[in-house]
Write a protein that holds these residues in place. Structure first.
Motif, mmCIF file in Angstrom:
data_model
loop_
_atom_site.group_PDB
_atom_site.id
_atom_site.type_symbol
_atom_site.label_atom_id
_atom_site.label_comp_id
_atom_site.label_asym_id
_atom_site.label_seq_id
_atom_site.Cartn_x
_atom_site.Cartn_y
_atom_site.Cartn_z
ATOM 1 N N THR A 56 -17.747 5.557 29.098
ATOM 2 C CA THR A 56 -18.454 4.573 30.119
ATOM 3 C C THR A 56 -17.357 3.852 30.709
ATOM 4 O O THR A 56 -17.395 3.566 32.009
ATOM 5 C CB THR A 56 -19.365 3.912 29.220
ATOM 6 O OG1 THR A 56 -20.484 4.653 28.684
ATOM 7 C CG2 THR A 56 -20.005 2.926 30.257
ATOM 8 N N GLY A 57 -16.342 3.414 29.884
ATOM 9 C CA GLY A 57 -15.104 2.706 30.629
ATOM 10 C C GLY A 57 -14.548 3.509 31.430
ATOM 11 O O GLY A 57 -13.935 2.990 32.679
ATOM 12 N N LEU A 58 -14.141 4.695 31.024
ATOM 13 C CA LEU A 58 -13.285 5.664 31.935
ATOM 14 C C LEU A 58 -13.906 5.623 33.492
ATOM 15 O O LEU A 58 -13.342 5.643 34.460
ATOM 16 C CB LEU A 58 -13.339 7.099 31.556
ATOM 17 C CG LEU A 58 -12.623 8.084 32.297
ATOM 18 C CD1 LEU A 58 -11.293 7.723 32.547
ATOM 19 C CD2 LEU A 58 -12.611 9.460 31.499
ATOM 20 N N ARG A 89 -15.539 -5.111 29.276
ATOM 21 C CA ARG A 89 -15.687 -5.889 28.340
ATOM 22 C C ARG A 89 -17.410 -5.541 28.245
ATOM 23 O O ARG A 89 -18.228 -5.674 29.237
ATOM 24 C CB ARG A 89 -15.558 -7.332 28.373
ATOM 25 C CG ARG A 89 -14.112 -7.516 28.289
ATOM 26 C CD ARG A 89 -13.818 -8.829 28.075
ATOM 27 N NE ARG A 89 -14.475 -9.749 29.276
ATOM 28 C CZ ARG A 89 -15.911 -10.541 28.919
ATOM 29 N NH1 ARG A 89 -16.269 -10.657 27.776
ATOM 30 N NH2 ARG A 89 -16.341 -11.099 29.852
ATOM 31 N N GLU A 90 -18.082 -5.677 26.825
ATOM 32 C CA GLU A 90 -19.623 -5.778 26.881
ATOM 33 C C GLU A 90 -20.261 -4.607 27.601
ATOM 34 O O GLU A 90 -21.293 -4.940 28.319
ATOM 35 C CB GLU A 90 -20.143 -7.239 27.323
ATOM 36 C CG GLU A 90 -19.389 -8.383 26.391
ATOM 37 C CD GLU A 90 -20.192 -8.299 25.139
ATOM 38 O OE1 GLU A 90 -20.929 -9.160 24.821
ATOM 39 O OE2 GLU A 90 -19.706 -7.553 24.189
ATOM 40 N N LEU A 91 -19.795 -3.402 27.544
ATOM 41 C CA LEU A 91 -20.296 -2.487 28.319
ATOM 42 C C LEU A 91 -22.026 -2.220 28.148
ATOM 43 O O LEU A 91 -22.111 -2.270 27.029
ATOM 44 C CB LEU A 91 -19.538 -1.100 27.987
ATOM 45 C CG LEU A 91 -18.014 -1.128 28.561
ATOM 46 C CD1 LEU A 91 -17.347 0.230 28.038
ATOM 47 C CD2 LEU A 91 -18.178 -0.991 30.301
ATOM 48 N N THR A 92 -22.570 -2.082 29.110
ATOM 49 C CA THR A 92 -24.008 -1.987 29.189
ATOM 50 C C THR A 92 -24.718 -2.934 28.863
ATOM 51 O O THR A 92 -25.997 -3.086 28.830
ATOM 52 C CB THR A 92 -24.509 -0.821 28.353
ATOM 53 O OG1 THR A 92 -24.524 -1.077 26.956
ATOM 54 C CG2 THR A 92 -23.623 0.479 28.094
ATOM 55 N N LYS A 93 -24.036 -4.224 28.618
ATOM 56 C CA LYS A 93 -24.843 -5.414 28.094
ATOM 57 C C LYS A 93 -25.087 -6.471 29.229
ATOM 58 O O LYS A 93 -24.442 -6.001 30.196
ATOM 59 C CB LYS A 93 -24.027 -6.262 26.857
ATOM 60 C CG LYS A 93 -24.031 -5.315 25.652
ATOM 61 C CD LYS A 93 -23.168 -6.205 24.723
ATOM 62 C CE LYS A 93 -22.910 -5.115 23.359
ATOM 63 N NZ LYS A 93 -22.140 -5.882 22.220
ATOM 64 N N GLU A 143 -21.954 -7.754 31.026
ATOM 65 C CA GLU A 143 -20.867 -6.660 31.033
ATOM 66 C C GLU A 143 -19.784 -7.291 32.354
ATOM 67 O O GLU A 143 -20.344 -7.791 33.241
ATOM 68 C CB GLU A 143 -21.162 -5.414 31.710
ATOM 69 C CG GLU A 143 -20.404 -4.410 32.088
ATOM 70 C CD GLU A 143 -21.127 -3.096 32.359
ATOM 71 O OE1 GLU A 143 -21.997 -2.373 31.558
ATOM 72 O OE2 GLU A 143 -21.148 -2.812 33.734
ATOM 73 N N THR A 144 -18.661 -6.869 32.123
ATOM 74 C CA THR A 144 -17.409 -7.348 33.133
ATOM 75 C C THR A 144 -16.451 -6.400 33.176
ATOM 76 O O THR A 144 -16.299 -5.453 32.212
ATOM 77 C CB THR A 144 -16.857 -8.569 32.852
ATOM 78 O OG1 THR A 144 -16.091 -8.554 31.680
ATOM 79 C CG2 THR A 144 -17.874 -9.792 32.506
ATOM 80 N N ARG A 189 -14.340 -12.135 25.423
ATOM 81 C CA ARG A 189 -15.084 -12.013 24.441
ATOM 82 C C ARG A 189 -15.755 -10.513 24.358
ATOM 83 O O ARG A 189 -15.873 -10.011 25.514
ATOM 84 C CB ARG A 189 -16.373 -12.945 24.706
ATOM 85 C CG ARG A 189 -15.963 -14.444 24.545
ATOM 86 C CD ARG A 189 -16.958 -15.172 24.912
ATOM 87 N NE ARG A 189 -16.664 -16.905 24.696
ATOM 88 C CZ ARG A 189 -17.319 -17.803 24.623
ATOM 89 N NH1 ARG A 189 -18.673 -17.624 25.251
ATOM 90 N NH2 ARG A 189 -17.005 -19.255 24.675
ATOM 91 N N GLY A 190 -16.361 -9.979 23.079
ATOM 92 C CA GLY A 190 -16.870 -8.727 22.993
ATOM 93 C C GLY A 190 -15.786 -7.753 23.007
ATOM 94 O O GLY A 190 -14.655 -7.649 23.469
#
Length: 283
Positions: A118-120, A187-191, A194-195, A214-215
């Motif tokens: 997801t990050g990639l 950060r905070e993926l899918t939440k 998310e940033t 954070r996260g």
């Protein structure tokens, strides 16, 4: 008759990412092996899954792994879940998978979200070839060795990092890989919060000095540029005189024509240019 091991992906933040197949598999399994039962019970309650659970984590993976394999030998269907994402990625699920396969027990995956992928794809960096390093080792010597390897890595690299260690890791990467290496911090993926920060390692360090993260974080690093490497090599060759460069290959047994061809390749120019320069120097 042997049972089966299901590797079930679970959401990395957003419960809506749970698949129908994963819910059904968890309901139909005889037992769920969870990394943290206190965390996983919330997921099971949300989807009204009442299958019994047992803990399987880093600190009991060998002893408990043998116990789970024996249960599957006896015909039990076991579903393995991690706190978030796909089992076997940066968690002890890989050991249980190997133990089951060695025992001749069928293993199948129920795909789900994975923070590394997801990050990639969010990073905007090349994704055709990539390397996954998970968390950098805490041992100083081993950490330095990995960082040196990352400096030479041409593929995009994906790392995991805890928020309280992110800035330190970014500073270390900047020192080894250089200020201008591109990176993305997810950060905070899918939440809800998310940033995504995109920029150079130098810019990322400056940003997170001012804004404490954070996260959980996924850090994606640009690979080393092959073009820059070639240009640096060409500059090194150009620092050598043309005569010495030619002599280097002719001493290895090449004839003049072959040597000129190789010299032109090294210097990033045409064979005609090399020939012309040699003529001018002979006059």
């Amino acid at each position: 008759m042997s049972g089966i091991l299901y590797l079930c992906g679970t959401p990395i933040g957003n419960l809506e990412d749970m698949t129908f197949r994963a819910v059904r598999t968890l309901k139909e399994a005889d037992l769920i092996a969870a990394e943290d039962t206190r965390n996983s019970i919330k997921l099971l309650n949300h989807f009204e899954i009442h299958t019994p659970m047992t803990s399987y984590h880093e600190y009991n993976k060998i002893e408990k792994g043998r116990e789970l394999v024996e249960k599957m030998r006896q015909g039990m269907k076991i579903a393995l879940i991690t706190d978030a994402g796909m089992p076997g990625i940066s968690d002890p699920g890989e050991e249980l998978t190997a133990m089951a396969l060695e025992a001749g027990i069928p293993v199948t995956a129920v795909p789900g979200p994975a923070a590394c992928v997801t990050g990639l794809v969010l990073s905007g960096l090349p994704s055709r070839r990539f390397a996954f390093e998970a968390f950098l080792p805490q041992d100083k010597k081993e950490r330095r060795e990995i960082l040196r390897e990352l400096k030479e890595e041409f593929r995009t690299t994906v790392l995991y990092e805890a928020p309280h260690r992110l800035l330190r890791t970014l500073e270390e990467l900047r020192e080894v890989l250089g200020e201008s290496r591109r990176a993305a911090v997810c950060r905070e993926l899918t939440k809800k919060h998310e940033t995504l920060f995109r920029g150079t390692l130098g810019e990322a360090c400056a940003h997170y000095r001012q804004e404490a993260p954070r996260g959980e974080c996924v850090l994606v690093l640009e690979g080393r540029s092959r073009l820059e490497v070639r240009q640096a090599e060409q500059e090194n060759w150009k620092a050598m005189s043309l005569e010495a460069h030619m002599a280097l290959y002719m001493e290895k047994g090449m004839d003049r024509k072959e040597a000129m061809k190789q010299v032109a390749k090294d210097r990033g120019c045409s064979k005609r240019d090399v020939y012309q320069q040699l003529l001018e120097q002979e006059e």
